[in-house]
Write a protein that holds these residues in place. Structure first.
Motif, PDB file in Angstrom:
ATOM      1  N   TRP A 104      15.429 -31.429 -48.978  1.00 44.12           N
ATOM      2  CA  TRP A 104      14.678 -30.830 -49.965  1.00 44.12           C
ATOM      3  C   TRP A 104      15.311 -29.577 -50.705  1.00 44.12           C
ATOM      4  CZ3 TRP A 104      10.893 -32.812 -53.054  1.00 44.12           C
ATOM      5  CH2 TRP A 104      10.552 -32.199 -54.035  1.00 44.12           C
ATOM      6  N   PRO A 105      15.446 -29.295 -51.724  1.00 42.55           N
ATOM      7  CA  PRO A 105      16.476 -28.105 -52.173  1.00 42.55           C
ATOM      8  C   PRO A 105      15.933 -26.844 -52.017  1.00 42.55           C
ATOM      9  CG  PRO A 105      15.559 -29.285 -54.158  1.00 42.55           C
ATOM     10  CD  PRO A 105      15.097 -30.023 -53.041  1.00 42.55           C
ATOM     11  N   GLU A 106      14.552 -26.540 -51.606  1.00 40.90           N
ATOM     12  CA  GLU A 106      13.987 -25.208 -51.962  1.00 40.90           C
ATOM     13  C   GLU A 106      12.974 -25.135 -50.560  1.00 40.90           C
ATOM     14  OE1 GLU A 106      14.702 -23.032 -53.993  1.00 40.90           O
ATOM     15  OE2 GLU A 106      15.710 -23.963 -55.519  1.00 40.90           O
ATOM     16  N   PRO A 107      13.176 -23.833 -49.944  1.00 41.11           N
ATOM     17  CA  PRO A 107      12.165 -23.814 -48.952  1.00 41.11           C
ATOM     18  C   PRO A 107      10.750 -23.892 -49.376  1.00 41.11           C
ATOM     19  CG  PRO A 107      13.754 -21.923 -49.087  1.00 41.11           C
ATOM     20  CD  PRO A 107      13.897 -22.655 -50.334  1.00 41.11           C
ATOM     21  N   SER A 108       9.908 -24.064 -48.423  1.00 44.50           N
ATOM     22  CA  SER A 108       8.441 -24.403 -48.736  1.00 44.50           C
ATOM     23  C   SER A 108       7.838 -23.179 -49.121  1.00 44.50           C
ATOM     24  CB  SER A 108       7.800 -24.982 -47.476  1.00 44.50           C
ATOM     25  OG  SER A 108       8.060 -24.061 -46.337  1.00 44.50           O
ATOM     26  N   ASP A 109       6.616 -22.930 -49.710  1.00 41.48           N
ATOM     27  CA  ASP A 109       6.123 -21.798 -49.957  1.00 41.48           C
ATOM     28  C   ASP A 109       5.907 -20.884 -48.738  1.00 41.48           C
ATOM     29  OD1 ASP A 109       6.155 -22.924 -52.686  1.00 41.48           O
ATOM     30  OD2 ASP A 109       3.845 -23.425 -52.600  1.00 41.48           O
TER      31      ASP A 109
ATOM     32  N   VAL B 233       7.554 -20.465 -46.026  1.00 46.29           N
ATOM     33  CA  VAL B 233       8.912 -20.074 -45.689  1.00 46.29           C
ATOM     34  C   VAL B 233       9.479 -18.942 -46.816  1.00 46.29           C
ATOM     35  CG1 VAL B 233      11.303 -20.780 -45.313  1.00 46.29           C
ATOM     36  CG2 VAL B 233       9.528 -22.133 -44.328  1.00 46.29           C
ATOM     37  N   ALA B 234       9.208 -19.343 -48.124  1.00 40.46           N
ATOM     38  CA  ALA B 234       9.641 -18.490 -49.198  1.00 40.46           C
ATOM     39  C   ALA B 234       8.847 -17.283 -48.847  1.00 40.46           C
ATOM     40  CB  ALA B 234       9.582 -18.982 -50.336  1.00 40.46           C
ATOM     41  N   GLU B 235       7.813 -17.027 -48.608  1.00 41.25           N
ATOM     42  CA  GLU B 235       7.161 -15.779 -48.288  1.00 41.25           C
ATOM     43  C   GLU B 235       7.493 -15.113 -47.114  1.00 41.25           C
ATOM     44  OE1 GLU B 235       4.548 -12.969 -49.446  1.00 41.25           O
ATOM     45  OE2 GLU B 235       4.737 -14.787 -50.571  1.00 41.25           O
ATOM     46  N   HIS B 236       7.814 -15.884 -46.072  1.00 44.03           N
ATOM     47  CA  HIS B 236       8.468 -14.998 -44.967  1.00 44.03           C
ATOM     48  C   HIS B 236       9.766 -14.568 -45.144  1.00 44.03           C
ATOM     49  CE1 HIS B 236       5.216 -16.207 -42.381  1.00 44.03           C
ATOM     50  NE2 HIS B 236       5.445 -17.583 -42.070  1.00 44.03           N
ATOM     51  N   LEU B 237      10.638 -15.394 -46.171  1.00 45.88           N
ATOM     52  CA  LEU B 237      11.749 -14.801 -46.405  1.00 45.88           C
ATOM     53  C   LEU B 237      12.223 -13.582 -47.135  1.00 45.88           C
ATOM     54  CD1 LEU B 237      13.592 -18.261 -47.264  1.00 45.88           C
ATOM     55  CD2 LEU B 237      14.323 -16.565 -45.441  1.00 45.88           C
ATOM     56  N   LYS B 238      10.845 -12.902 -47.571  1.00 44.70           N
ATOM     57  CA  LYS B 238      10.846 -11.696 -48.201  1.00 44.70           C
ATOM     58  C   LYS B 238      10.743 -10.366 -47.146  1.00 44.70           C
ATOM     59  CE  LYS B 238       7.697 -13.255 -51.893  1.00 44.70           C
ATOM     60  NZ  LYS B 238       6.317 -13.149 -52.733  1.00 44.70           N
TER      61      LYS B 238
ATOM     62  N   LEU C 179      18.461 -16.364 -45.145  1.00 42.63           N
ATOM     63  CA  LEU C 179      18.271 -17.950 -45.535  1.00 42.63           C
ATOM     64  C   LEU C 179      19.725 -18.181 -45.443  1.00 42.63           C
ATOM     65  CD1 LEU C 179      17.060 -20.431 -46.739  1.00 42.63           C
ATOM     66  CD2 LEU C 179      17.702 -19.347 -49.017  1.00 42.63           C
ATOM     67  N   VAL C 180      19.846 -19.421 -44.512  1.00 41.42           N
ATOM     68  CA  VAL C 180      21.495 -19.875 -44.783  1.00 41.42           C
ATOM     69  C   VAL C 180      21.025 -21.289 -45.332  1.00 41.42           C
ATOM     70  CG1 VAL C 180      23.413 -20.796 -43.442  1.00 41.42           C
ATOM     71  CG2 VAL C 180      22.405 -18.594 -42.933  1.00 41.42           C
ATOM     72  N   GLU C 181      22.034 -21.881 -46.297  1.00 39.24           N
ATOM     73  CA  GLU C 181      21.895 -23.273 -46.627  1.00 39.24           C
ATOM     74  C   GLU C 181      22.971 -24.132 -46.135  1.00 39.24           C
ATOM     75  OE1 GLU C 181      21.889 -22.620 -50.756  1.00 39.24           O
ATOM     76  OE2 GLU C 181      19.594 -22.047 -50.938  1.00 39.24           O
ATOM     77  N   MET C 182      22.669 -25.371 -45.904  1.00 41.13           N
ATOM     78  CA  MET C 182      23.504 -26.383 -45.578  1.00 41.13           C
ATOM     79  C   MET C 182      23.520 -27.604 -46.550  1.00 41.13           C
ATOM     80  SD  MET C 182      23.500 -26.651 -41.151  1.00 41.13           S
ATOM     81  CE  MET C 182      24.723 -27.699 -41.292  1.00 41.13           C
ATOM     82  N   ASP C 183      24.710 -28.189 -47.004  1.00 44.08           N
ATOM     83  CA  ASP C 183      24.651 -29.215 -47.793  1.00 44.08           C
ATOM     84  C   ASP C 183      24.461 -30.506 -47.252  1.00 44.08           C
ATOM     85  OD1 ASP C 183      24.588 -30.837 -50.012  1.00 44.08           O
ATOM     86  OD2 ASP C 183      26.797 -30.431 -50.576  1.00 44.08           O
TER      87      ASP C 183
END
Length: 229
Positions: free
Chosen positions: A185-190, A192-197, A203-207
């Motif tokens: 899934w291309p985006e973090p869940s809501d 997780v996005a809040e925690h990432l603030k 955040l690290v992305e893997m393809d």
């Protein structure tokens, strides 16, 4: 030396990290993979969610780990995130690998359409069935890797998925790396996005897909190494 404690997601055991552990050890770290109660070689051991939290805490204490990075993949982010606040100053960081993050009073199944999973657990004697090959399609896995996962997977104790997490503070207060696998899934869940603030989260992305310990083990080992330096 950083010590890593690696916990795989639902239906998997310590064996799931076999291709990641050598890379961490080659980088000079301690690397320890843990099988949670009721899974793999611990099949038949009764387990609820707090059993899994205690599994992680007990392993840290049994090995007397210090400067420890707790790594939780998928479901195991739930017990790992709870254990992180219980091990005190032994903790260096939490790494959530495409994982769920615990929320006080909420279960693993909170936030998604879980009726089918709950029904399947009820119909299967209280267990979530093991993976089929179809469950693993489209996730950057070879046929050999899919076969390996299917052969090694075990039914997962349903209570660990339906019981609520118990936290005294937000996971955002602890240092963490969130590894997002973009193919799943291309985006973090809501949440997780809040925690990432938080300034304590990165955040690290893997393809790749949802099981990077199989599809990209060397890349995952490098990311884990970099999270500790």
């Amino acid at each position: 030396m950083t010590e890593f404690l690696l916990v795989a997601g639902a239906k998997l055991g310590a064996w799931a990290w076999d291709d990641v552990v050598p890379g961490l050890r080659a980088a000079g770290h301690g690397a320890h993979a843990l099988t949670l109660s009721g899974l793999a070689e611990k099949r038949g051991v009764p387990a609820g969610q707090q059993t899994h939290v205690q599994d992680v805490v007990d392993e840290v204490e049994r090995l007397d780990l210090r400067d420890v990075v707790l790594v939780g993949h998928s479901y195991s982010g739930i017990p790992v995130g709870q254990a992180a606040e219980r091990i005190g100053d032994r903790l260096a960081r939490v790494v959530y690998v495409d994982a769920s993050v615990p929320a006080d009073g909420k279960s693993f199944l909170w936030g998604w359409d879980s009726d089918a999973v709950r029904a399947a657990i009820a119909e299967n004697g209280g267990f979530w069935r093991p993976f089929s090959a179809e469950d693993l399609q489209g996730q950057d896995l070879t046929d050999e890797q899919i076969g390996r996962i299917v052969r090694g997977a075990t039914a997962h104790p349903g209570a660990t998925l339906t019981e609520p997490a118990l936290l005294t503070r937000s996971p955002a207060e602890l240092p963490a790396t969130y590894v997002k696998c973009l193919l799943d899934w291309p985006e973090p869940s809501d949440d997780v996005a809040e925690h990432l603030k938080s300034e304590r989260w990165e955040l690290v992305e893997m393809d790749t897909g949802h099981w990077p310990m199989f599809s990209r083990p060397l890349e995952l080992a490098r990311i884990l190494h970099e999270s500790a330096v």
